[in-house]
Motif scaffolding. Structure first.
Motif: not given
Length: 192
Positions: A85, A137-138, A141-142, A146
């Motif tokens: 991530y 995404s879900l 939360k990316s 971000n």
């Protein structure tokens, strides 16, 4: 005539990310764009911001050239894998070393936000991942998008920043990869 800069953040030149760079360039060649490229893996520099922001490190020649390419670009295409991530350590070091006060932003005394020194530029992130987009995404939360889109590029004035998320790469077949290479070539043709 637009000056388009492609920055590849993958450390492995045999990765799919390099095929994506080539596909984007193939599309760009159908335009009247000026094309430049930075493969971070080719650069010689210390990726560690040794003194934080307390003391400025001398910039290696490859970083000076990279900064000039970024300043000359109208549109910057960043191609990199999402690992844990985030993005690869070498790419993080590259960003730490060149996205500096006086180069990409300028702090303003008494104000919480700086002057954005990269205004007038746009960007596209082409991110490869093993994590499905819906999960990133879900549930997550990316964080990569971000951090890089909002916390780095837009912070320094680059806007808009569009995102192409390609996943899952792990165990993907040749048809999946061929289709994505075709889509990325079309993005190059449209200079997006």
């Amino acid at each position: 005539m637009k000056n388009i800069l492609i920055i590849n953040g993958h450390p492995d030149k045999e990765s799919f990310n390099y095929a994506l760079s080539d596909a984007y360039k193939k599309g760009l060649r159908k335009t009247d764009s000026i094309i430049t490229q930075i493969n971070i893996a080719d650069l010689e520099f210390n990726p560690n911001l040794e003194f934080g922001y307390r003391k400025r490190m001398e910039l290696e020649p490859d970083l000076v050239i990279a900064i000039n390419k970024i300043k000359m670009a109208d549109h910057i295409v960043w191609i990199f894998p999402m690992w844990w991530y985030g993005y690869p350590a070498l790419m993080k070091g590259f960003i730490d070393r060149i996205f500096l006060p006086g180069i990409t932003y300028q702090p303003i005394e008494g104000k919480p936000l700086p002057e954005k020194l990269l205004k007038g530029k746009s960007a596209r992130l082409i991110i490869t991942a093993d994590t499905p987009k819906w999960y990133d995404s879900l549930f997550m939360k990316s964080p990569t998008i971000n951090q890089f889109k909002k916390g780095t590029l837009q912070f320094c004035g680059i806007n808009p920043v569009k995102v192409t998320y390609i996943a899952p790469i792990k165990n993907s077949n040749s048809y999946f990869r061929k289709k994505w290479l075709e889509k990325i070539t079309l993005l190059g043709e449209k200079m997006k």
